[in-house]
Scaffold this active site. Structure first.
Site, PDB file in Angstrom:
ATOM      1  N   ASN A 103      -4.121 -29.663  27.200  1.00 19.84           N
ATOM      2  CA  ASN A 103      -4.741 -29.256  28.460  1.00 19.84           C
ATOM      3  C   ASN A 103      -5.227 -30.476  29.233  1.00 19.84           C
ATOM      4  O   ASN A 103      -5.646 -31.463  28.643  1.00 19.84           O
ATOM      5  CB  ASN A 103      -5.911 -28.307  28.185  1.00 19.84           C
ATOM      6  CG  ASN A 103      -5.447 -27.060  27.437  1.00 19.84           C
ATOM      7  OD1 ASN A 103      -4.295 -26.663  27.583  1.00 19.84           O
ATOM      8  ND2 ASN A 103      -6.318 -26.485  26.647  1.00 19.84           N
ATOM      9  N   HIS A 120      -1.453 -34.765  27.601  1.00 17.42           N
ATOM     10  CA  HIS A 120      -0.862 -34.596  28.927  1.00 17.42           C
ATOM     11  C   HIS A 120      -1.740 -35.143  30.050  1.00 17.42           C
ATOM     12  O   HIS A 120      -1.539 -34.818  31.211  1.00 17.42           O
ATOM     13  CB  HIS A 120      -0.529 -33.116  29.172  1.00 17.42           C
ATOM     14  CG  HIS A 120       0.543 -32.595  28.244  1.00 17.42           C
ATOM     15  ND1 HIS A 120       0.718 -31.264  27.973  1.00 17.42           N
ATOM     16  CD2 HIS A 120       1.483 -33.238  27.516  1.00 17.42           C
ATOM     17  CE1 HIS A 120       1.735 -31.117  27.121  1.00 17.42           C
ATOM     18  NE2 HIS A 120       2.207 -32.301  26.827  1.00 17.42           N
ATOM     19  N   CYS A 128      -4.054 -46.065  40.270  1.00 20.28           N
ATOM     20  CA  CYS A 128      -3.164 -46.639  41.274  1.00 20.28           C
ATOM     21  C   CYS A 128      -1.771 -46.833  40.669  1.00 20.28           C
ATOM     22  O   CYS A 128      -1.632 -47.392  39.595  1.00 20.28           O
ATOM     23  CB  CYS A 128      -3.731 -47.975  41.755  1.00 20.28           C
ATOM     24  SG  CYS A 128      -2.576 -48.896  42.794  1.00 20.28           S
ATOM     25  N   CYS A 149      -5.284 -47.157  46.961  1.00 17.56           N
ATOM     26  CA  CYS A 149      -6.048 -48.102  46.163  1.00 17.56           C
ATOM     27  C   CYS A 149      -6.846 -49.050  47.069  1.00 17.56           C
ATOM     28  O   CYS A 149      -6.313 -49.605  48.028  1.00 17.56           O
ATOM     29  CB  CYS A 149      -5.085 -48.904  45.287  1.00 17.56           C
ATOM     30  SG  CYS A 149      -5.893 -50.117  44.240  1.00 17.56           S
ATOM     31  N   CYS A 152      -5.229 -52.784  46.302  1.00 20.85           N
ATOM     32  CA  CYS A 152      -3.873 -53.205  46.679  1.00 20.85           C
ATOM     33  C   CYS A 152      -3.204 -52.260  47.659  1.00 20.85           C
ATOM     34  O   CYS A 152      -2.041 -52.448  48.015  1.00 20.85           O
ATOM     35  CB  CYS A 152      -3.014 -53.365  45.422  1.00 20.85           C
ATOM     36  SG  CYS A 152      -2.476 -51.795  44.729  1.00 20.85           S
ATOM     37  N   GLY A 189      -4.340 -21.381  20.624  1.00 17.67           N
ATOM     38  CA  GLY A 189      -4.000 -21.015  22.005  1.00 17.67           C
ATOM     39  C   GLY A 189      -2.847 -21.791  22.590  1.00 17.67           C
ATOM     40  O   GLY A 189      -2.832 -22.101  23.773  1.00 17.67           O
ATOM     41  N   ASN A 215      -4.189 -17.391  17.794  1.00 19.86           N
ATOM     42  CA  ASN A 215      -3.502 -17.077  19.043  1.00 19.86           C
ATOM     43  C   ASN A 215      -3.508 -15.560  19.265  1.00 19.86           C
ATOM     44  O   ASN A 215      -3.471 -14.812  18.297  1.00 19.86           O
ATOM     45  CB  ASN A 215      -2.052 -17.580  18.956  1.00 19.86           C
ATOM     46  CG  ASN A 215      -1.555 -18.148  20.264  1.00 19.86           C
ATOM     47  OD1 ASN A 215      -2.250 -18.909  20.922  1.00 19.86           O
ATOM     48  ND2 ASN A 215      -0.354 -17.779  20.647  1.00 19.86           N
ATOM     49  N   PRO A 216      -3.559 -15.126  20.526  1.00 21.20           N
ATOM     50  CA  PRO A 216      -3.544 -13.681  20.763  1.00 21.20           C
ATOM     51  C   PRO A 216      -2.226 -13.019  20.345  1.00 21.20           C
ATOM     52  O   PRO A 216      -2.178 -11.821  20.113  1.00 21.20           O
ATOM     53  CB  PRO A 216      -3.739 -13.551  22.275  1.00 21.20           C
ATOM     54  CG  PRO A 216      -4.290 -14.862  22.705  1.00 21.20           C
ATOM     55  CD  PRO A 216      -3.764 -15.889  21.764  1.00 21.20           C
ATOM     56  N   GLU A 217      -1.159 -13.805  20.321  1.00 20.77           N
ATOM     57  CA  GLU A 217       0.105 -13.230  19.876  1.00 20.77           C
ATOM     58  C   GLU A 217       0.906 -14.242  19.066  1.00 20.77           C
ATOM     59  O   GLU A 217       0.681 -15.441  19.187  1.00 20.77           O
ATOM     60  CB  GLU A 217       0.922 -12.717  21.062  1.00 20.77           C
ATOM     61  CG  GLU A 217       0.936 -13.648  22.237  1.00 20.77           C
ATOM     62  CD  GLU A 217       1.411 -12.938  23.500  1.00 20.77           C
ATOM     63  OE1 GLU A 217       2.345 -13.467  24.124  1.00 20.77           O
ATOM     64  OE2 GLU A 217       0.860 -11.862  23.832  1.00 20.77           O
TER      65      GLU A 217
HETATM   66 ZN   LIG Z   1      -3.920 -50.799  43.242  1.00 16.90          ZN
END
Ligand SMILES: [Zn+2]
Length: 254
Positions: A103, A120, A128, A149, A152, A189, A215-217
């Site tokens: 998540n 993730h 930047c 930024c 830069c 989950g 898990n629910p399923e």
């Molecule tokens: Zn930068």
């Protein structure tokens, strides 16, 4: 309603030195984080795949930023749920405890978990694209239009893994290490279908972890799990934690 847990699970957890919680979209959904698929308004006509990729960003940064600004604002107003809070308590219960999450909503850290690996990325962070300087949401959302930024003038992007991008190497390696040294591994989950993240529960199992799915399923992982606890993590985790606390108190009796 009080849940019953197997003696095996309680014994494994009571003796565990190292526990890993691997979380996915289901944990966020219990807090009300939308999937941003088929959601309302103007974003209905876009699939996340069409916006959450680097090419789309370079082609139309205004559009991608508009989408992320909307998501960031929604997520900022969402609170961690009982599942998140129980994982914070579990971090204090075991000698080693890690959360590995797919998540991006930062809810584990906001709840108070400190040992969190984000496979993730994290929607509350940005950087930047040219020089890598990190920026907070406050710093980017106060800029008019596409944030740039201050050092830069490069384009700033959300610090999330987009479609077609590699997972962050550090977080991945630390996740694999935590998984492979886990005595108990809780897969919570998650549909367990988005690779490479989905391979982590099986890595843990192959190194001897007791694999528990909440898990629910059922999912593609269910057949491989040592135990499957069907239901919402916000309901199951607090009960499991309470049972472990009771067990510890029993063991400390003379
Ligand atoms: Zn930068």
């Amino acid at each position: 309603m009080s849940l019953t847990f197997s003696d095996r699970l309680i014994s494994r957890l009571t003796n565990a030195q190292s526990v890993v919680a691997f979380t996915g979209a289901g944990v966020s959904a219990e807090s009300g984080v939308p999937t941003f698929r088929g959601s309302d308004g103007i974003w209905k006509k876009f699939k996340p795949e069409e916006l959450a990729n680097f090419e789309a960003f370079m082609k139309n940064p205004e559009l991608v930023w508009e989408w992320y600004s909307a998501r960031k604002k929604i997520i900022a107003n969402i609170e961690p749920n009982r599942g998140h809070h129980t994982l914070v308590r579990m971090e204090q219960m075991f000698p080693r405890f890690a959360v590995i999450t797919q998540n991006i909503d930062n809810l584990h850290r906001r709840a108070g978990s400190t040992n969190v690996f984000e496979l993730h990325g994290n929607i509350e962070r940005n950087y930047c694209t040219k020089c890598g300087t990190p920026y907070t949401n406050e710093e980017v959302l106060t800029q008019a239009g596409v944030p740039r930024c201050l050092k830069c003038n490069g384009l700033i992007r959300p610090d999330v893994v987009w479609f077609g991008e590699m997972l962050p190497e550090d977080e991945w390696e630390q996740s694999v290490r935590a998984a492979e040294s886990a005595d108990v591994f809780l897969s919570i989950g998650t549909s367990a279908i988005v690779y490479p993240a989905a391979s982590i529960p099986l890595m843990a199992k192959h190194q001897g972890a007791y694999l528990v799915e909440i898990n629910p399923e059922p999912t593609p992982l269910t057949d491989q799990a040592d135990e499957f606890l069907m239901g919402a993590s916000g309901a199951i985790l607090p009960e499991l934690y309470a049972r472990l606390v009771a067990e510890r108190q029993l063991q400390q009796l003379p």
